[in-house]
Motif scaffolding. Structure first.
Motif, PDB file in Angstrom:
ATOM      1  N   THR A 102       0.806  -1.225   0.000  1.00  7.84           N
ATOM      2  CA  THR A 102       0.000   0.000   0.000  1.00  7.84           C
ATOM      3  C   THR A 102       0.836   1.271   0.000  1.00  7.84           C
ATOM      4  O   THR A 102       0.311   2.356  -0.262  1.00  7.84           O
ATOM      5  CB  THR A 102      -0.924   0.059   1.228  1.00  7.84           C
ATOM      6  OG1 THR A 102      -0.126   0.109   2.421  1.00  7.84           O
ATOM      7  CG2 THR A 102      -1.863  -1.140   1.274  1.00  7.84           C
ATOM      8  N   ASN A 125      -1.489  10.055   4.634  1.00  7.62           N
ATOM      9  CA  ASN A 125      -2.443   9.339   3.785  1.00  7.62           C
ATOM     10  C   ASN A 125      -2.054   9.661   2.345  1.00  7.62           C
ATOM     11  O   ASN A 125      -2.403  10.707   1.815  1.00  7.62           O
ATOM     12  CB  ASN A 125      -3.870   9.801   4.088  1.00  7.62           C
ATOM     13  CG  ASN A 125      -4.277   9.491   5.512  1.00  7.62           C
ATOM     14  OD1 ASN A 125      -4.073   8.380   5.999  1.00  7.62           O
ATOM     15  ND2 ASN A 125      -4.832  10.453   6.199  1.00  7.62           N
ATOM     16  N   GLY A 128      -4.022   9.497  -2.383  1.00  6.75           N
ATOM     17  CA  GLY A 128      -5.417   9.115  -2.508  1.00  6.75           C
ATOM     18  C   GLY A 128      -5.832   7.880  -1.738  1.00  6.75           C
ATOM     19  O   GLY A 128      -6.947   7.371  -1.941  1.00  6.75           O
ATOM     20  N   LEU A 129      -4.984   7.390  -0.833  1.00  2.90           N
ATOM     21  CA  LEU A 129      -5.314   6.190  -0.067  1.00  2.90           C
ATOM     22  C   LEU A 129      -4.987   6.414   1.403  1.00  2.90           C
ATOM     23  O   LEU A 129      -3.926   6.957   1.734  1.00  2.90           O
ATOM     24  CB  LEU A 129      -4.521   4.989  -0.593  1.00  2.90           C
ATOM     25  CG  LEU A 129      -4.935   3.602  -0.105  1.00  2.90           C
ATOM     26  CD1 LEU A 129      -6.361   3.281  -0.529  1.00  2.90           C
ATOM     27  CD2 LEU A 129      -3.982   2.535  -0.642  1.00  2.90           C
ATOM     28  N   ASN A 154      -5.500  13.743  -0.228  1.00  4.08           N
ATOM     29  CA  ASN A 154      -6.607  12.849   0.106  1.00  4.08           C
ATOM     30  C   ASN A 154      -7.961  13.513   0.289  1.00  4.08           C
ATOM     31  O   ASN A 154      -8.580  13.401   1.348  1.00  4.08           O
ATOM     32  CB  ASN A 154      -6.278  12.065   1.378  1.00  4.08           C
ATOM     33  CG  ASN A 154      -5.307  10.940   1.123  1.00  4.08           C
ATOM     34  OD1 ASN A 154      -4.134  11.194   0.906  1.00  4.08           O
ATOM     35  ND2 ASN A 154      -5.790   9.716   1.120  1.00  4.08           N
ATOM     36  N   SER A 157     -11.116  10.244  -0.047  1.00  2.00           N
ATOM     37  CA  SER A 157     -10.669   8.902   0.326  1.00  2.00           C
ATOM     38  C   SER A 157     -11.126   8.596   1.750  1.00  2.00           C
ATOM     39  O   SER A 157     -11.196   9.488   2.607  1.00  2.00           O
ATOM     40  CB  SER A 157      -9.145   8.771   0.215  1.00  2.00           C
ATOM     41  OG  SER A 157      -8.496   9.687   1.071  1.00  2.00           O
ATOM     42  N   TRP A 159     -11.424   5.538   5.124  1.00  2.00           N
ATOM     43  CA  TRP A 159     -11.005   4.308   5.804  1.00  2.00           C
ATOM     44  C   TRP A 159     -12.137   3.878   6.722  1.00  2.00           C
ATOM     45  O   TRP A 159     -12.537   4.617   7.612  1.00  2.00           O
ATOM     46  CB  TRP A 159      -9.714   4.520   6.596  1.00  2.00           C
ATOM     47  CG  TRP A 159      -9.260   3.275   7.308  1.00  2.00           C
ATOM     48  CD1 TRP A 159      -9.393   2.992   8.636  1.00  2.00           C
ATOM     49  CD2 TRP A 159      -8.651   2.129   6.713  1.00  2.00           C
ATOM     50  NE1 TRP A 159      -8.894   1.751   8.907  1.00  2.00           N
ATOM     51  CE2 TRP A 159      -8.429   1.182   7.746  1.00  2.00           C
ATOM     52  CE3 TRP A 159      -8.267   1.807   5.411  1.00  2.00           C
ATOM     53  CZ2 TRP A 159      -7.837  -0.052   7.506  1.00  2.00           C
ATOM     54  CZ3 TRP A 159      -7.675   0.572   5.172  1.00  2.00           C
ATOM     55  CH2 TRP A 159      -7.467  -0.342   6.214  1.00  2.00           C
ATOM     56  N   LYS A 243     -11.099   9.784 -10.279  1.00  2.00           N
ATOM     57  CA  LYS A 243     -11.254   8.354 -10.021  1.00  2.00           C
ATOM     58  C   LYS A 243     -11.292   7.577 -11.336  1.00  2.00           C
ATOM     59  O   LYS A 243     -10.700   6.502 -11.459  1.00  2.00           O
ATOM     60  CB  LYS A 243     -12.524   8.091  -9.216  1.00  2.00           C
ATOM     61  CG  LYS A 243     -12.710   6.638  -8.830  1.00  2.00           C
ATOM     62  CD  LYS A 243     -13.930   6.437  -7.939  1.00  2.00           C
ATOM     63  CE  LYS A 243     -14.079   4.970  -7.544  1.00  2.00           C
ATOM     64  NZ  LYS A 243     -15.265   4.765  -6.662  1.00  2.00           N
ATOM     65  N   VAL A 264      -5.385  -1.905  -2.639  1.00  2.00           N
ATOM     66  CA  VAL A 264      -6.390  -1.086  -1.961  1.00  2.00           C
ATOM     67  C   VAL A 264      -7.171  -2.012  -1.029  1.00  2.00           C
ATOM     68  O   VAL A 264      -7.953  -2.847  -1.499  1.00  2.00           O
ATOM     69  CB  VAL A 264      -7.335  -0.403  -2.963  1.00  2.00           C
ATOM     70  CG1 VAL A 264      -8.380   0.429  -2.224  1.00  2.00           C
ATOM     71  CG2 VAL A 264      -6.542   0.475  -3.924  1.00  2.00           C
ATOM     72  N   ALA A 268     -10.864   0.350   2.552  1.00  2.00           N
ATOM     73  CA  ALA A 268     -10.513   1.672   2.028  1.00  2.00           C
ATOM     74  C   ALA A 268     -11.310   2.021   0.781  1.00  2.00           C
ATOM     75  O   ALA A 268     -11.709   1.148   0.006  1.00  2.00           O
ATOM     76  CB  ALA A 268      -9.023   1.733   1.704  1.00  2.00           C
ATOM     77  N   GLN A 270     -10.426   4.572  -2.317  1.00  2.00           N
ATOM     78  CA  GLN A 270      -9.341   5.389  -2.857  1.00  2.00           C
ATOM     79  C   GLN A 270      -9.894   6.506  -3.734  1.00  2.00           C
ATOM     80  O   GLN A 270     -10.882   6.329  -4.437  1.00  2.00           O
ATOM     81  CB  GLN A 270      -8.385   4.523  -3.666  1.00  2.00           C
ATOM     82  CG  GLN A 270      -7.135   5.229  -4.159  1.00  2.00           C
ATOM     83  CD  GLN A 270      -6.211   4.310  -4.921  1.00  2.00           C
ATOM     84  OE1 GLN A 270      -6.600   3.226  -5.342  1.00  2.00           O
ATOM     85  NE2 GLN A 270      -4.971   4.729  -5.111  1.00  2.00           N
ATOM     86  N   SER A 271      -9.235   7.649  -3.703  1.00  2.00           N
ATOM     87  CA  SER A 271      -9.570   8.733  -4.623  1.00  2.00           C
ATOM     88  C   SER A 271      -8.445   8.872  -5.649  1.00  2.00           C
ATOM     89  O   SER A 271      -7.290   8.575  -5.360  1.00  2.00           O
ATOM     90  CB  SER A 271      -9.761  10.054  -3.874  1.00  2.00           C
ATOM     91  OG  SER A 271      -8.573  10.442  -3.208  1.00  2.00           O
TER      92      SER A 271
END
Length: 386
Positions: A102, A125, A128-129, A154, A157, A159, A243, A264, A268, A270-271
């Motif tokens: 990651t 972060n 984007g994750l 981010n 995004s 979590w 995205k 990913v 999560a 992701q963006s």
């Protein structure tokens, strides 16, 4: 949708100019206040605090964290911003390793780096994750550590259903030109802690008295906030395009066994921001230099190796050049520790960073992203052919 700066931005800016209040203005009808409220709603926190950049926001977060001379701030080694923020208040950055799949901070390495000098954690972060923010929050709570999220990359995004910037004590976003939402330059802090919000605002909202602790004036002005408030209304469209760009690039390497897609986790969302994968051609008898040459000849537009080395390999940390003196902060007489920056400190990051293959997705039209993806497929074919 492409970036738009139009009638809405102009209307808000005209209102600022007509008001005569161009600087920081923090009343209920101000653009600064309205921008903060809109941003806090987006992230899902009680409060947001407009700043003039994410870097100054990170430094200010350190200033109220309890970190300082003779103490440590745990940071990740891929990007240097959290560590530079620690240096800004003479704290010692201590680097935790990342996960290979990651590229994000490994909670096990964080635990291994906690000492009696640890006062804060800056988790990035990245691209984007989100990192494993609930576990990092748990670690910080167990050890009384102030948690700071660097969310410069981010917007959009999540979590475990919570937006980046909603787990830390203070969290910092960037509005620099190449970010998800831009005001040209600027940033935002978010928090659920009311006392931090009041402390940060009151410290430099004074009428002549000296501040009670060392921090600086990092406020956002009304014109910047006006642009930010208008851009908030366009953010959903931007994120959808970014995205889609991310998915286009991921599809280009879907059948390639030696370009490893970023993992990913199921927890999560992701963006799109920077597309990145890891070169593993050496495990398949391929030459990295050949792949790079082919990509350059085709004009794929990729970046290889990011910074080339972990943050602690650079002189500002390794040689302690931040204060133009070879002793601060790592060799400071107030820091009684044998901790030093050396090769092997974060072995996963050291192996990973040269392998990273990257492409920006912000302000790149979808048709250009598709062109690059098609060229990347051709580069893969030519590299395999030899």
């Amino acid at each position: 949708m492409a970036r738009v700066f139009g009638d809405l931005e102009m209307m808000y800016l005209r209102q600022v100019i007509e008001s005569g209040k161009l600087g920081h203005y923090h009343e209920p009808d101000s653009f600064t206040k309205r921008f903060e409220q809109a941003f806090a709603r987006w992230v899902g926190t009680r409060r947001a605090i407009a700043r003039n950049s994410a870097m100054t926001a990170l430094a200010q977060a350190v200033s109220v964290s309890g970190a300082g001379t003779g103490t440590e701030v745990i940071c990740d080694p891929i990007v240097h911003f959290g560590a530079v923020a620690a240096l800004s208040f003479n704290a010692v950055p201590r680097f935790a390793d990342v996960r290979y799949d990651t590229y994000l901070m490994d909670p096990a390495s964080v635990r291994a780096n906690i000492t009696d000098k640890t006062r804060a954690l800056v988790v990035t972060n990245l691209w984007g994750l989100c990192a494993e923010l609930d576990e990092l929050r748990r670690i910080c709570d167990e050890h009384g550590i102030f948690m700071i999220e660097d969310c410069a990359h981010n917007m959009g995004s999540y979590w475990k259903g919570k937006h980046a910037g909603s787990y830390g004590d203070l969290n910092c976003f960037s509005f620099q030109q190449s970010k998800h939402l831009t005001t040209g330059d600027g940033g935002m802090m978010t928090t659920d802690r009311e006392e931090l919000y009041e402390r940060l605002y009151n410290e430099w909202a004074f009428s002549g008295e000296s501040p009670a602790f060392l921090t600086l004036n990092f406020r956002m002005n009304e014109m910047t906030a006006a642009v930010g408030l208008a851009q908030m209304e366009r953010l959903g469209g931007y994120l959808a395009e970014y995205k889609a760009n991310l998915e286009t690039m991921n599809a280009a390497i879907a059948d390639c066994c030696w370009l490893r897609a970023r993992h990913v986790p199921a927890e999560a969302e992701q963006s799109g921001y920077i597309w990145v994968c890891a070169w593993e051609g050496d495990k398949h008898g391929l030459e990295y230099g050949r792949f790079q040459q082919v990509c350059q000849e085709l004009g794929v537009g990729l970046r290889f190796g990011f910074t080339g080395a972990p943050a602690y390999a650079f002189d500002i940390f390794k040689v302690s050049t931040a204060y133009h003196h070879p002793d601060c902060p790592v060799r400071c007489p107030f820091y009684a520790s044998e901790y030093r920056y050396r090769e092997g400190l974060c072995p996963v990051a050291e192996d990973l960073i040269p392998r990273l293959v990257m492409a920006g997705l912000i302000e790149v039209p979808p048709e250009e992203v598709q062109r690059r993806a098609d060229l990347l497929r051709e580069a893969i074919r030519l590299t395999e052919r030899g």
